[in-house]
Design a protein around this motif. Structure first.
Motif, PDB file in Angstrom:
ATOM      1  N   ALA A 121      -1.410 110.297 136.018  1.00  0.00           N
ATOM      2  CA  ALA A 121      -2.647 110.373 136.794  1.00  0.00           C
ATOM      3  C   ALA A 121      -3.326 109.009 136.902  1.00  0.00           C
ATOM      4  CB  ALA A 121      -3.593 111.388 136.161  1.00  0.00           C
ATOM      5  N   VAL A 122      -3.311 108.232 135.815  1.00  0.00           N
ATOM      6  CA  VAL A 122      -3.911 106.891 135.834  1.00  0.00           C
ATOM      7  C   VAL A 122      -3.190 106.000 136.839  1.00  0.00           C
ATOM      8  CG1 VAL A 122      -4.241 104.776 134.491  1.00  0.00           C
ATOM      9  CG2 VAL A 122      -4.852 106.997 133.502  1.00  0.00           C
ATOM     10  N   ALA A 123      -1.869 106.064 136.868  1.00  0.00           N
ATOM     11  CA  ALA A 123      -1.102 105.267 137.826  1.00  0.00           C
ATOM     12  C   ALA A 123      -1.456 105.657 139.251  1.00  0.00           C
ATOM     13  CB  ALA A 123       0.393 105.458 137.573  1.00  0.00           C
ATOM     14  N   ARG A 124      -1.664 106.929 139.476  1.00  0.00           N
ATOM     15  CA  ARG A 124      -2.066 107.402 140.809  1.00  0.00           C
ATOM     16  C   ARG A 124      -3.435 106.841 141.186  1.00  0.00           C
ATOM     17  NH1 ARG A 124      -0.600 110.423 145.595  1.00  0.00           N
ATOM     18  NH2 ARG A 124      -2.598 110.768 146.606  1.00  0.00           N
ATOM     19  N   ILE A 125      -4.387 106.927 140.270  1.00  0.00           N
ATOM     20  CA  ILE A 125      -5.741 106.442 140.544  1.00  0.00           C
ATOM     21  C   ILE A 125      -5.748 104.939 140.818  1.00  0.00           C
ATOM     22  CG2 ILE A 125      -8.073 106.168 139.601  1.00  0.00           C
ATOM     23  CD1 ILE A 125      -7.501 108.693 137.891  1.00  0.00           C
ATOM     24  N   MET A 126      -4.925 104.194 140.060  1.00  0.00           N
ATOM     25  CA  MET A 126      -4.929 102.739 140.166  1.00  0.00           C
ATOM     26  C   MET A 126      -3.925 102.207 141.179  1.00  0.00           C
ATOM     27  SD  MET A 126      -5.465 101.497 136.205  1.00  0.00           S
ATOM     28  CE  MET A 126      -5.628  99.784 136.754  1.00  0.00           C
ATOM     29  N   ASN A 127      -3.293 103.104 141.935  1.00  0.00           N
ATOM     30  CA  ASN A 127      -2.330 102.698 142.961  1.00  0.00           C
ATOM     31  C   ASN A 127      -1.244 101.801 142.374  1.00  0.00           C
ATOM     32  OD1 ASN A 127      -3.863 104.026 144.979  1.00  0.00           O
ATOM     33  ND2 ASN A 127      -5.200 102.241 145.177  1.00  0.00           N
ATOM     34  N   ALA A 128      -0.603 102.280 141.343  1.00  0.00           N
ATOM     35  CA  ALA A 128       0.411 101.480 140.654  1.00  0.00           C
ATOM     36  C   ALA A 128       1.718 102.252 140.521  1.00  0.00           C
ATOM     37  CB  ALA A 128      -0.090 101.076 139.269  1.00  0.00           C
ATOM     38  N   THR A 129       2.794 101.520 140.331  1.00  0.00           N
ATOM     39  CA  THR A 129       4.094 102.100 140.021  1.00  0.00           C
ATOM     40  C   THR A 129       4.200 102.250 138.506  1.00  0.00           C
ATOM     41  OG1 THR A 129       5.172 101.144 141.962  1.00  0.00           O
ATOM     42  CG2 THR A 129       6.588 101.730 140.100  1.00  0.00           C
ATOM     43  N   LEU A 130       4.630 103.408 138.058  1.00  0.00           N
ATOM     44  CA  LEU A 130       4.748 103.680 136.623  1.00  0.00           C
ATOM     45  C   LEU A 130       6.183 103.476 136.164  1.00  0.00           C
ATOM     46  CD1 LEU A 130       3.419 104.814 133.994  1.00  0.00           C
ATOM     47  CD2 LEU A 130       4.168 107.085 134.763  1.00  0.00           C
ATOM     48  N   VAL A 131       6.349 102.675 135.131  1.00  0.00           N
ATOM     49  CA  VAL A 131       7.664 102.498 134.517  1.00  0.00           C
ATOM     50  C   VAL A 131       7.836 103.593 133.463  1.00  0.00           C
ATOM     51  CG1 VAL A 131       9.160 100.926 133.224  1.00  0.00           C
ATOM     52  CG2 VAL A 131       7.524 100.014 134.900  1.00  0.00           C
ATOM     53  N   ILE A 132       9.040 104.154 133.374  1.00  0.00           N
ATOM     54  CA  ILE A 132       9.307 105.207 132.376  1.00  0.00           C
ATOM     55  C   ILE A 132       8.753 104.768 131.022  1.00  0.00           C
ATOM     56  CG2 ILE A 132      11.142 106.287 131.003  1.00  0.00           C
ATOM     57  CD1 ILE A 132      10.864 107.658 133.635  1.00  0.00           C
ATOM     58  N   PRO A 133       7.879 105.582 130.407  1.00  0.00           N
ATOM     59  CA  PRO A 133       7.214 105.176 129.154  1.00  0.00           C
ATOM     60  C   PRO A 133       8.183 104.973 127.988  1.00  0.00           C
ATOM     61  CG  PRO A 133       6.050 107.004 130.207  1.00  0.00           C
ATOM     62  CD  PRO A 133       7.357 106.857 130.925  1.00  0.00           C
ATOM     63  N   GLN A 134       7.788 104.080 127.106  1.00  0.00           N
ATOM     64  CA  GLN A 134       8.492 103.887 125.842  1.00  0.00           C
ATOM     65  C   GLN A 134       7.901 104.865 124.827  1.00  0.00           C
ATOM     66  OE1 GLN A 134       7.481  99.843 125.009  1.00  0.00           O
ATOM     67  NE2 GLN A 134       8.965  98.987 126.438  1.00  0.00           N
ATOM     68  N   LEU A 135       8.749 105.529 124.052  1.00  0.00           N
ATOM     69  CA  LEU A 135       8.267 106.513 123.088  1.00  0.00           C
ATOM     70  C   LEU A 135       8.002 105.867 121.735  1.00  0.00           C
ATOM     71  CD1 LEU A 135      10.448 109.645 123.889  1.00  0.00           C
ATOM     72  CD2 LEU A 135       8.391 108.787 125.036  1.00  0.00           C
ATOM     73  N   ASP A 136       7.132 106.516 120.975  1.00  0.00           N
ATOM     74  CA  ASP A 136       6.726 106.004 119.660  1.00  0.00           C
ATOM     75  C   ASP A 136       7.888 106.100 118.671  1.00  0.00           C
ATOM     76  OD1 ASP A 136       5.455 105.345 117.298  1.00  0.00           O
ATOM     77  OD2 ASP A 136       3.670 106.540 117.708  1.00  0.00           O
ATOM     78  N   LYS A 137       8.256 104.958 118.122  1.00  0.00           N
ATOM     79  CA  LYS A 137       9.330 104.923 117.123  1.00  0.00           C
ATOM     80  C   LYS A 137       8.818 104.523 115.745  1.00  0.00           C
ATOM     81  CE  LYS A 137      13.004 103.840 120.443  1.00  0.00           C
ATOM     82  NZ  LYS A 137      12.170 104.076 121.630  1.00  0.00           N
ATOM     83  N   SER A 138       7.492 104.328 115.639  1.00  0.00           N
ATOM     84  CA  SER A 138       6.923 103.874 114.364  1.00  0.00           C
ATOM     85  C   SER A 138       5.967 104.882 113.750  1.00  0.00           C
ATOM     86  CB  SER A 138       6.192 102.542 114.568  1.00  0.00           C
ATOM     87  OG  SER A 138       5.149 102.691 115.512  1.00  0.00           O
ATOM     88  N   SER A 139       5.936 106.089 114.296  1.00  0.00           N
ATOM     89  CA  SER A 139       5.045 107.109 113.746  1.00  0.00           C
ATOM     90  C   SER A 139       5.591 107.613 112.420  1.00  0.00           C
ATOM     91  CB  SER A 139       4.910 108.279 114.726  1.00  0.00           C
ATOM     92  OG  SER A 139       6.154 108.937 114.874  1.00  0.00           O
ATOM     93  N   PHE A 140       4.911 108.595 111.849  1.00  0.00           N
ATOM     94  CA  PHE A 140       5.296 109.138 110.551  1.00  0.00           C
ATOM     95  C   PHE A 140       6.760 109.591 110.528  1.00  0.00           C
ATOM     96  CE2 PHE A 140       5.893 112.849 107.843  1.00  0.00           C
ATOM     97  CZ  PHE A 140       5.454 112.371 106.618  1.00  0.00           C
ATOM     98  N   TRP A 141       7.247 110.103 111.661  1.00  0.00           N
ATOM     99  CA  TRP A 141       8.585 110.696 111.683  1.00  0.00           C
ATOM    100  C   TRP A 141       9.692 109.665 111.885  1.00  0.00           C
ATOM    101  CZ3 TRP A 141       4.276 112.595 114.127  1.00  0.00           C
ATOM    102  CH2 TRP A 141       3.769 113.792 113.619  1.00  0.00           C
ATOM    103  N   GLN A 142       9.336 108.439 112.293  1.00  0.00           N
ATOM    104  CA  GLN A 142      10.338 107.378 112.475  1.00  0.00           C
ATOM    105  C   GLN A 142      11.476 107.846 113.382  1.00  0.00           C
ATOM    106  OE1 GLN A 142      10.149 104.076 110.775  1.00  0.00           O
ATOM    107  NE2 GLN A 142       8.067 104.858 110.729  1.00  0.00           N
ATOM    108  N   ASP A 143      11.124 108.433 114.513  1.00  0.00           N
ATOM    109  CA  ASP A 143      12.115 108.969 115.447  1.00  0.00           C
ATOM    110  C   ASP A 143      12.531 107.879 116.437  1.00  0.00           C
ATOM    111  OD1 ASP A 143      13.596 110.404 117.310  1.00  0.00           O
ATOM    112  OD2 ASP A 143      12.288 112.147 117.222  1.00  0.00           O
ATOM    113  N   THR A 144      13.817 107.648 116.559  1.00  0.00           N
ATOM    114  CA  THR A 144      14.325 106.593 117.441  1.00  0.00           C
ATOM    115  C   THR A 144      14.654 107.108 118.850  1.00  0.00           C
ATOM    116  OG1 THR A 144      16.592 107.000 116.682  1.00  0.00           O
ATOM    117  CG2 THR A 144      15.307 105.322 115.496  1.00  0.00           C
ATOM    118  N   SER A 145      14.274 108.340 119.163  1.00  0.00           N
ATOM    119  CA  SER A 145      14.596 108.928 120.468  1.00  0.00           C
ATOM    120  C   SER A 145      13.975 108.133 121.611  1.00  0.00           C
ATOM    121  CB  SER A 145      14.097 110.369 120.542  1.00  0.00           C
ATOM    122  OG  SER A 145      14.684 111.172 119.551  1.00  0.00           O
TER     123      SER A 145
END
Length: 500
Positions: A121-145
């Motif tokens: 929604a933010v990308a839509r409001i700001m008229n921007a192209t969204l790059v596929i997000p990077q997922l959190d790999k440093s949280s408690f679960w240390q998930d590398t997905s």
């Protein structure tokens, strides 16, 4: 007296001059019958009034398994409700922009999912192209997905093509271009992001350090709210491998029982340590949790009074309390319960306090083979996605504690037709449990109290909750009910002709 007047009237030759004796007998029989009906009605009325004046509640005398299936399982309030996420006539198709937003999603699975929907929604409001997000790999679960490990990436891009341009990665010519790193203010509205478009004057690339809670819950245009729903419920589909196994596990549950409860039992080590809740634990277990909290740097609160936490309703229900709760609601011991959670702290020693009342408790590890789960091991977000699918498809969903998973599942179930979701009133339940433990209440009384307390906490249609009264300033935005917990009325309509 009435009979005498009636009989003398019938004998009047002006009224009837043929076979008076036969007609007299007939009229007399009819009159007696009518009089008996009148007396019966009066008597029945007295009986009903006496029944209504008897001490309540009747439920107090019912055994848990005497409630009907409709009361235990059905969401009778869901009729006529359906998702409505189509854009309005004023909505315009997305344009191709040479301005880009990159995002680092933070948190666990459902925190990231909500954050990604916000950033669409933010990308839509700001008229921007969204790059596929990077997922959190440093949280408690240390998930590398990665994104494509959890979500169907191509489906995400294609589904949103009329809303926002989404690309897998930055163009090569921009990969080394300096980017402005931005922490967008939490719970911001349209005017804030319209001001942020000024950044495009000096920058072609913005990097968003955190994705969670970037948008306000309320007071946003209808088309932006519906875009958030399209992003979360349609575009963010789980990967084929996760979706496929999730559906298989649901089918296996259905093969064991016609209906099942998905219980989000947040009795895990990290949750108990974070909340400081040690009720029912041994001294050694309590100390272990205290040390864990002390050594976790990003947990700001170190010293927590466990008793105050529990009395305030901030602790997850224990396995024993969940068992008492389900029993009081009326679910029979044979009920199939799927535990949507990680490893229960203390293992069978604590879980037995639930299974002693409800022995048909299953985990994903009991439904799937080792080979099926092999690729998901050590990936907490992927296994959480399996729990999410099974929870969405359950007949009843019950979270033992509020949190991102509980809120996300509740909102999705509302979106799909207000499927039955029972949210325990933990603060009031603690009072009942303590009185029961002290011998001040009988189990029948507990059943009545619990049912009365939760008759309006089963996922029925309601407006999204605002901040508590008296809260002013930006603090009130943080305390409003999450849009993703209850997307009514923007994304849920009562009937097809109300879709705007």
């Amino acid at each position: 007296m009435v009979n005498h007047r009636r009989n003398s009237h019938i004998r009047n030759p002006l009224i009837c001059n043929r076979k008076p004796s036969f007609l007299s007998i007939t009229a007399y029989v009819i009159l007696l019958f009518a009089l008996s009906i009148f007396v019966f009605i009066l008597y029945s009325k007295d009986i009903l009034e006496d029944e209504q004046n008897k001490p309540l509640p009747v439920l107090e005398k019912l055994k848990p398994d005497q409630l009907g299936d409709d009361q235990l399982w059905e969401a009778s309030f869901s009729h006529g409700l359906h998702p409505c996420v189509k854009p309005t006539s004023k909505y315009k198709a997305a344009q191709v922009w040479d301005r880009y937003i990159t995002v680092r999603s933070n948190g666990g699975l459902n925190q990231m999912r909500a954050g990604i929907a916000d950033m669409v929604a933010v990308a839509r409001i700001m008229n921007a192209t969204l790059v596929i997000p990077q997922l959190d790999k440093s949280s408690f679960w240390q998930d590398t997905s990665t994104f494509s490990d959890i979500f169907d990436e191509l489906h995400f891009i294609k589904t949103l093509q009329q809303d926002v341009r989404v690309v897998k990665e930055l163009p090569k010519e921009l990969q080394d271009v300096p980017r402005v790193r931005k922490h967008f203010t939490s719970w911001s509205g349209m005017s804030y992001y319209e001001e942020m478009t000024q950044l495009w004057k000096d920058h072609q690339l913005i990097h968003v350090a955190k994705s969670d809670s970037r948008l306000a819950n309320n007071d946003l245009p209808l088309d932006i709210q519906r875009l958030r729903c399209r992003a979360l419920y349609h575009a963010l589909r789980f990967s084929p491998s996760i979706n496929g196994l999730g559906k298989k596990l649901v089918e296996r549950l259905r093969s064991h029982a016609e209906r099942y409860i998905a219980l989000h039992l947040r009795y895990e080590k990290d949750m108990l340590s974070f909340t400081g809740c040690t009720y029912g634990l041994t001294d050694a277990e309590s100390e272990e949790l205290r040390i864990m909290r002390e050594n976790t740097n990003h947990w700001k609160i170190k010293n927590i009074n466990s008793t105050e936490q529990r009395i305030g309703g901030f602790c997850p229900l224990t396995p024993k309390e969940v068992g008492v709760f389900l029993q009081a609601l009326g679910y029979p011991p044979s009920t199939l319960i799927y535990i949507a959670a990680g490893e229960i702290y203390g293992g069978n020693a604590h879980l037995a306090e639930l299974t002693s009342r409800f022995p048909n408790v299953v985990f994903k590890e009991m439904l799937a083979t080792e080979e099926e789960l092999k690729s998901f091991s050590k990936h907490a977000s992927q296994t959480a996605a399996l729990d999410y699918i099974i929870s969405i498809e359950s007949d009843v969903f019950i979270p033992s504690h509020s949190g991102n998973m509980a809120r996300a599942v509740e909102g999705h179930r509302r979106f799909l037709g207000h499927r039955k979701t029972i949210t325990p009133d933990r603060k009031r339940l603690v009072e009942i449990f303590d009185r029961l433990e002290a011998g001040q209440l009988e189990e029948n009384s507990v059943s009545h109290l619990v049912r009365q307390m939760h008759k309006n906490r089963q996922g029925a249609l309601r407006k999204r909750g605002g901040a508590p009264s008296g809260i002013k300033g930006r603090a009130r935005f943080r305390l409003e009910e999450s849009f993703y917990q209850n997307p009514y009325s923007e994304c849920i309509c009562r009937s097809k002709d109300t879709e705007r």
